[in-house]
Design a protein around this motif. Sequence first.
Motif, short mmCIF file in Angstrom:
data_model
loop_
_atom_site.label_atom_id
_atom_site.label_comp_id
_atom_site.label_asym_id
_atom_site.label_seq_id
_atom_site.Cartn_x
_atom_site.Cartn_y
_atom_site.Cartn_z
N TYR A 81 4.05 41.82 -9.63
CA TYR A 81 4.15 40.71 -10.35
C TYR A 81 3.09 40.30 -10.96
CZ TYR A 81 5.39 35.46 -10.34
OH TYR A 81 5.41 34.05 -10.47
N ALA A 82 3.40 39.78 -12.36
CA ALA A 82 2.26 39.30 -13.22
C ALA A 82 2.33 38.13 -14.03
CB ALA A 82 1.38 40.72 -13.64
N ALA A 83 1.54 37.35 -14.65
CA ALA A 83 1.54 37.04 -15.82
C ALA A 83 1.06 37.71 -16.84
CB ALA A 83 0.77 35.59 -15.76
N ILE A 84 1.71 37.64 -18.11
CA ILE A 84 1.40 38.59 -19.36
C ILE A 84 1.18 37.67 -20.44
CG2 ILE A 84 2.37 40.45 -20.58
CD1 ILE A 84 4.25 40.90 -17.98
N ARG A 85 0.20 37.94 -21.04
CA ARG A 85 -0.06 37.10 -22.19
C ARG A 85 -0.44 38.19 -23.33
NH1 ARG A 85 -5.02 33.41 -21.48
NH2 ARG A 85 -6.20 35.22 -21.65
N THR A 86 0.26 38.02 -24.71
CA THR A 86 -0.06 38.72 -25.85
C THR A 86 -0.06 38.16 -27.24
OG1 THR A 86 0.86 40.73 -27.00
CG2 THR A 86 2.73 39.24 -25.77
N LYS A 87 -0.85 38.77 -28.08
CA LYS A 87 -0.87 38.27 -29.34
C LYS A 87 0.08 39.15 -30.37
CE LYS A 87 -5.26 35.72 -28.97
NZ LYS A 87 -6.65 35.50 -29.33
N ALA A 88 0.02 40.51 -30.05
CA ALA A 88 1.10 41.11 -30.73
C ALA A 88 2.25 41.69 -30.39
CB ALA A 88 -0.10 42.35 -31.13
N GLY A 89 2.60 41.31 -29.04
CA GLY A 89 3.76 41.54 -28.51
C GLY A 89 3.57 42.71 -27.60
N VAL A 90 4.73 43.24 -27.10
CA VAL A 90 4.64 44.42 -26.13
C VAL A 90 5.53 45.68 -26.66
CG1 VAL A 90 5.37 45.58 -24.04
CG2 VAL A 90 4.40 43.30 -24.04
N PRO A 91 4.88 46.77 -27.43
CA PRO A 91 5.55 47.61 -28.04
C PRO A 91 6.95 48.19 -27.39
CG PRO A 91 3.80 48.67 -27.22
CD PRO A 91 3.71 47.29 -26.88
N LEU A 92 7.85 48.76 -28.08
CA LEU A 92 8.97 49.34 -27.51
C LEU A 92 8.82 50.45 -26.27
CD1 LEU A 92 12.25 49.65 -27.59
CD2 LEU A 92 12.03 51.36 -29.37
N HIS A 93 9.35 50.23 -25.27
CA HIS A 93 9.07 51.12 -24.40
C HIS A 93 9.97 51.14 -23.21
CE1 HIS A 93 7.67 47.55 -22.16
NE2 HIS A 93 7.48 47.95 -21.20
N ARG A 94 10.12 52.02 -22.27
CA ARG A 94 10.99 52.07 -21.04
C ARG A 94 10.30 52.59 -19.89
NH1 ARG A 94 14.85 57.34 -21.65
NH2 ARG A 94 13.17 59.21 -21.81
N GLU A 115 20.09 53.36 -23.13
CA GLU A 115 19.42 54.54 -23.26
C GLU A 115 19.41 55.32 -24.66
OE1 GLU A 115 23.44 55.30 -22.02
OE2 GLU A 115 21.79 54.13 -21.42
N HIS A 116 20.17 54.93 -25.66
CA HIS A 116 20.35 55.60 -27.03
C HIS A 116 19.61 54.78 -28.02
CE1 HIS A 116 23.26 58.23 -25.16
NE2 HIS A 116 23.97 57.37 -24.67
N ARG A 117 18.86 53.87 -27.58
CA ARG A 117 18.18 52.91 -28.52
C ARG A 117 18.95 51.85 -29.29
NH1 ARG A 117 12.19 55.61 -30.07
NH2 ARG A 117 12.34 56.34 -28.03
N GLN A 118 20.20 51.64 -28.71
CA GLN A 118 21.23 50.72 -29.58
C GLN A 118 20.97 49.31 -28.85
OE1 GLN A 118 23.21 51.63 -32.16
NE2 GLN A 118 22.00 53.41 -31.87
N GLU A 119 20.62 48.43 -29.75
CA GLU A 119 20.31 46.86 -29.31
C GLU A 119 21.51 46.53 -28.33
OE1 GLU A 119 19.74 42.36 -30.91
OE2 GLU A 119 18.28 44.13 -31.93
N ALA A 132 16.44 41.19 -17.38
CA ALA A 132 16.14 42.11 -16.50
C ALA A 132 16.28 43.43 -17.49
CB ALA A 132 17.29 42.21 -15.38
N THR A 133 15.44 44.44 -17.24
CA THR A 133 15.66 45.87 -17.41
C THR A 133 15.64 46.72 -16.53
OG1 THR A 133 13.37 46.16 -17.76
CG2 THR A 133 14.10 45.21 -19.81
N ARG A 134 16.43 47.77 -16.63
CA ARG A 134 16.87 48.73 -15.57
C ARG A 134 16.13 49.85 -15.85
NH1 ARG A 134 22.29 46.54 -16.20
NH2 ARG A 134 22.66 45.24 -14.09
N ILE A 135 16.02 50.92 -14.74
CA ILE A 135 15.34 51.99 -15.22
C ILE A 135 15.86 52.84 -16.38
CG2 ILE A 135 14.92 54.32 -14.08
CD1 ILE A 135 14.97 52.99 -11.31
N ASN A 136 15.22 53.33 -17.09
CA ASN A 136 15.18 54.06 -18.48
C ASN A 136 15.86 53.13 -19.61
OD1 ASN A 136 14.34 56.73 -17.96
ND2 ASN A 136 16.13 57.11 -16.45
N GLN A 137 15.99 51.97 -19.49
CA GLN A 137 16.35 51.02 -20.49
C GLN A 137 15.21 50.63 -21.46
OE1 GLN A 137 17.82 46.99 -19.47
NE2 GLN A 137 19.72 47.77 -20.70
N TRP A 138 15.14 50.86 -22.54
CA TRP A 138 14.29 50.49 -23.46
C TRP A 138 14.34 48.98 -23.68
CZ3 TRP A 138 11.04 54.25 -25.57
CH2 TRP A 138 11.54 55.51 -25.58
#
Length: 158
Positions: A81-94, A115-119, A132-138
């Motif tokens: 569990y964490a607080a997250i701070r960003t100025k540039a966002g968090v890049p696409l990842h899974r 999983e096919h990178r469709q929004e 919520a993001t599940r395992i392997n979800q971008w």
Amino acid sequence: MPYESPFSAEQPVSQEQEPVKQYGTIELSDEEQERLDQASSGSFEPHPTLPNVEVQQMSVEELPTSIQEIIKNLGGKPTSYAAIRTKAGVPLHRHTNDGEVYFSGNGAIVTLLDEHRQEIGRVTLSENAFTATRINQWHSVTNQDEAESLFFGAKFSS
């Protein structure tokens, strides 16, 4: 005809459960909101792998009850569990080994992809919002404007 069954006025009751939502609203107690406010003004450290992202580790035991319930409904157990701070966002990842719930904060927009990178969804995090993001979800996080964004994240294992 022998292969047809007669119509019955009594229909079977469906036992299907409502699918777990991947985004929506949460309720925070005054105490939980106070803990989030305190963390927002605390000290942050650079994220070990993401540039322009800072984190403040928090105790899993302090995870808001509504987030614990979401993780439980997804069949998971909180691991960090964490607080997250960003100025540039968090890049696409899974995440290939765990899922994550992002919640509360300000100025962050989470984009969910399959999983096919469709929004499949876009959530603006605010005081009572979660996704919520599940395992392997971008997924990725962008800032609403040029100011930094702050939000909270809880990882979970299945």
